[in-house]
Scaffold this motif. Structure first.
Motif, short mmCIF file in Angstrom:
data_model
loop_
_atom_site.label_atom_id
_atom_site.label_comp_id
_atom_site.label_asym_id
_atom_site.label_seq_id
_atom_site.Cartn_x
_atom_site.Cartn_y
_atom_site.Cartn_z
N LEU A 63 38.47 77.74 17.57
CA LEU A 63 38.90 76.50 18.19
C LEU A 63 37.66 75.73 18.61
O LEU A 63 36.85 76.24 19.39
CB LEU A 63 39.80 76.76 19.40
N ASP A 64 37.49 74.52 18.07
CA ASP A 64 36.34 73.68 18.37
C ASP A 64 36.85 72.45 19.13
O ASP A 64 37.63 71.66 18.60
CB ASP A 64 35.66 73.27 17.07
N LEU A 65 36.44 72.30 20.37
CA LEU A 65 37.00 71.24 21.21
C LEU A 65 36.79 69.84 20.64
O LEU A 65 37.76 69.09 20.51
CB LEU A 65 36.44 71.34 22.64
N PRO A 66 35.56 69.44 20.30
CA PRO A 66 35.39 68.08 19.76
C PRO A 66 36.17 67.83 18.47
O PRO A 66 36.65 66.73 18.22
CB PRO A 66 33.88 67.99 19.52
N ARG A 67 36.32 68.87 17.66
CA ARG A 67 37.02 68.72 16.39
C ARG A 67 38.54 68.82 16.53
O ARG A 67 39.28 68.07 15.88
CB ARG A 67 36.54 69.81 15.42
N ASP A 68 39.02 69.74 17.39
CA ASP A 68 40.43 70.08 17.41
C ASP A 68 41.23 69.49 18.56
O ASP A 68 42.47 69.53 18.53
CB ASP A 68 40.58 71.61 17.45
N LEU A 69 40.56 68.93 19.57
CA LEU A 69 41.27 68.36 20.71
C LEU A 69 40.97 66.87 20.85
O LEU A 69 39.90 66.40 20.47
CB LEU A 69 40.86 69.06 22.02
N GLY A 82 57.17 86.38 18.63
CA GLY A 82 57.87 85.79 17.49
C GLY A 82 57.01 85.58 16.27
O GLY A 82 57.26 84.65 15.49
N GLY A 83 56.00 86.43 16.08
CA GLY A 83 55.14 86.32 14.91
C GLY A 83 54.06 85.26 15.01
O GLY A 83 53.30 85.06 14.06
N LYS A 84 53.97 84.57 16.14
CA LYS A 84 52.94 83.56 16.38
C LYS A 84 51.96 84.07 17.43
O LYS A 84 52.29 84.91 18.26
CB LYS A 84 53.55 82.24 16.85
N TYR A 85 50.74 83.52 17.38
CA TYR A 85 49.70 83.88 18.35
C TYR A 85 49.39 82.64 19.18
O TYR A 85 49.13 81.56 18.64
CB TYR A 85 48.47 84.40 17.63
N TYR A 86 49.41 82.82 20.49
CA TYR A 86 49.22 81.72 21.43
C TYR A 86 47.93 81.95 22.19
O TYR A 86 47.75 82.98 22.84
CB TYR A 86 50.42 81.63 22.37
N TYR A 87 47.07 80.96 22.09
CA TYR A 87 45.71 81.05 22.65
C TYR A 87 45.63 80.10 23.84
O TYR A 87 45.78 78.88 23.68
CB TYR A 87 44.72 80.67 21.56
N ASP A 98 48.96 81.45 13.13
CA ASP A 98 49.77 82.48 12.46
C ASP A 98 49.07 83.83 12.42
O ASP A 98 49.69 84.83 12.07
CB ASP A 98 50.09 82.04 11.03
N LYS A 99 47.77 83.85 12.73
CA LYS A 99 46.98 85.07 12.71
C LYS A 99 46.13 85.14 13.98
O LYS A 99 45.78 84.11 14.56
CB LYS A 99 46.06 85.09 11.49
N PRO A 100 45.75 86.33 14.42
CA PRO A 100 44.92 86.46 15.63
C PRO A 100 43.52 85.87 15.46
O PRO A 100 42.85 85.59 16.45
CB PRO A 100 44.86 87.97 15.89
N THR A 101 43.10 85.65 14.20
CA THR A 101 41.79 85.06 13.94
C THR A 101 41.86 83.56 13.70
O THR A 101 40.87 82.93 13.34
CB THR A 101 41.14 85.73 12.72
N GLY A 102 43.04 82.98 13.91
CA GLY A 102 43.18 81.55 13.73
C GLY A 102 43.29 81.15 12.26
O GLY A 102 43.55 81.98 11.40
N PRO A 103 43.06 79.84 11.98
CA PRO A 103 42.65 78.79 12.92
C PRO A 103 43.76 78.38 13.87
O PRO A 103 44.95 78.41 13.50
CB PRO A 103 42.26 77.64 12.00
N PHE A 104 43.39 78.02 15.10
CA PHE A 104 44.35 77.62 16.11
C PHE A 104 44.47 76.10 16.19
O PHE A 104 43.47 75.39 16.08
CB PHE A 104 43.93 78.19 17.48
N LYS A 105 45.69 75.64 16.37
CA LYS A 105 45.97 74.20 16.42
C LYS A 105 46.62 73.84 17.76
O LYS A 105 47.43 74.61 18.29
CB LYS A 105 46.88 73.79 15.27
N ASP A 106 46.28 72.67 18.25
CA ASP A 106 46.83 72.17 19.51
C ASP A 106 48.23 71.60 19.26
O ASP A 106 48.37 70.58 18.58
CB ASP A 106 45.90 71.09 20.06
N PRO A 107 49.29 72.23 19.79
CA PRO A 107 50.65 71.74 19.53
C PRO A 107 51.11 70.63 20.46
O PRO A 107 52.15 70.00 20.21
CB PRO A 107 51.50 73.00 19.75
N LEU A 108 50.35 70.38 21.53
CA LEU A 108 50.79 69.43 22.55
C LEU A 108 50.06 68.10 22.53
O LEU A 108 50.62 67.07 22.90
CB LEU A 108 50.64 70.05 23.95
#
Length: 328
Positions: A88-94, A110-115, A129-139
């Motif tokens: 998760l890269d703040l300038p890129r992903d948020l 439920g098969g999802k990973y919440y960071y 979808d995986k513990p290694t990401g990539p993680f996306k901001d849903p909000l």
């Protein structure tokens, strides 16, 4: 003749005498075990998914803790750690925060990973979808905005209980807990419970063992060599929590300074527990240059946490699960 009989007697007693003398020698507190991650990383959250262990730390090394990204590390045995890269890269992903990426935690449901993480003194959540990401901001905004509750809005942690209900803990200067909604990314602000155990500062972590809930936290400031970890217990994840009589359970000793901001892991299928935490980097570290370590954590017969030895090395331990239960 007596001399001949006396000599074997003395020799046979030597191992006992030597063992007793060895036990009475003071422990070496000048040569600490090597940190498990190379470089400076702090606030580690340890987890296990499938047959792999993971560490999610804060990237350290800047005054004011100005890191802008989070990394993930994986290991098959708690000894050899591989960097999985930036997750998760703040300038890129948020869109709402660019720096001060601190103190992450992870949970799965439920098969999802919440960071969950701190960003510019807000708390955010990202999903993968995986513990290694990539993680996306849903909000597209913080899960908890700075100033929404008393204390500093940092240091999130989520406990998923046996019935699947998830609880979010957070806060510096004040501890908060609330039940998360089923989506894992929302909650009722009116249901937040605020409290402050004696000595509480930051870094709350909660786990359950044998029906008892353990709330742990860090005392003092992370720049203080006295930084340490204490705990309380309850019969409910929402408390009330009663601080244990024997605290702290983690603190520095000798060359080890500032040991704190921890997480704990139960090795799957066992009653073996591991504590991940940071200390001042050795040599020359301070509150801005910290390194990640692992130590065994144990309990007595009454369920009290025993003092953690910052000089004890975690032995290589692989996860043993039935093949049918293994998933990423």
């Amino acid at each position: 003749m007596r001399i001949r009989f006396l000599l074997p007697l003395l020799l046979s007693s030597w191992p006992i005498v030597a063992s007793q003398a060895q036990r009475s020698l003071p422990a070496d507190t000048l040569h600490a075990p090597t940190a498990v991650l190379p470089g400076v990383y702090a606030d580690p959250h340890i987890a296990a998914y499938g047959q792999t262990y993971y560490l999610y730390p804060t990237t350290d090394g800047t005054e004011g803790w100005m890191s802008t990204a989070f990394t993930c590390w994986s290991s098959p045995d708690l000894k050899t750690w591989k960097k999985e890269g930036v997750i998760l890269d703040l300038p890129r992903d948020l869109t709402w925060a660019k720096a001060r990426a601190w103190a992450p935690a992870i949970a799965t449901k439920g098969g999802k990973y919440y960071y969950y993480y701190s960003a510019d003194a807000n708390i955010g959540v990202a999903v993968a979808d995986k513990p290694t990401g990539p993680f996306k901001d849903p909000l597209g905004k913080p899960l908890i905005a700075k100033g929404a509750f008393q204390g500093q809005t940092i240091d999130p942690m989520v406990l998923v209980d046996d019935d699947g209900t998830a609880y979010l803990y957070w806060g510096q200067g004040q501890c908060h807990v609330v039940k998360l909604n089923a989506d894992m990314v929302s909650f009722d602000p009116a249901a937040v419970v605020e409290f402050k155990p004696p000595g509480y500062n930051e870094g709350s972590f909660v786990f359950k063992r044998q029906g008892k809930y353990y709330l742990m936290w860090s005392e003092y400031d992370t720049r203080d060599p006295r930084y340490s970890v204490a705990y309380a217990t309850a019969t409910s994840p929402m408390g009330p929590f009663t601080k244990a009589e024997k605290n702290p359970v983690l603190k520095g000793k000798g060359v080890v300074k500032g040991a704190g901001h921890h997480s704990v892991l139960q090795v799957p299928g066992t009653d073996q527990w591991v504590m991940a935490y940071h200390r001042f980097r050795i040599p020359g570290g301070n509150g801005y240059n910290r390194e990640t370590c692992l130590s065994p954590m144990r309990f007595d017969a009454q369920g009290n946490i025993l003092p953690v030895d910052v000089f004890e090395v975690v032995k290589p331990t692989r996860i043993k699960r039935p093949a049918s239960s293994v998933r990423p």
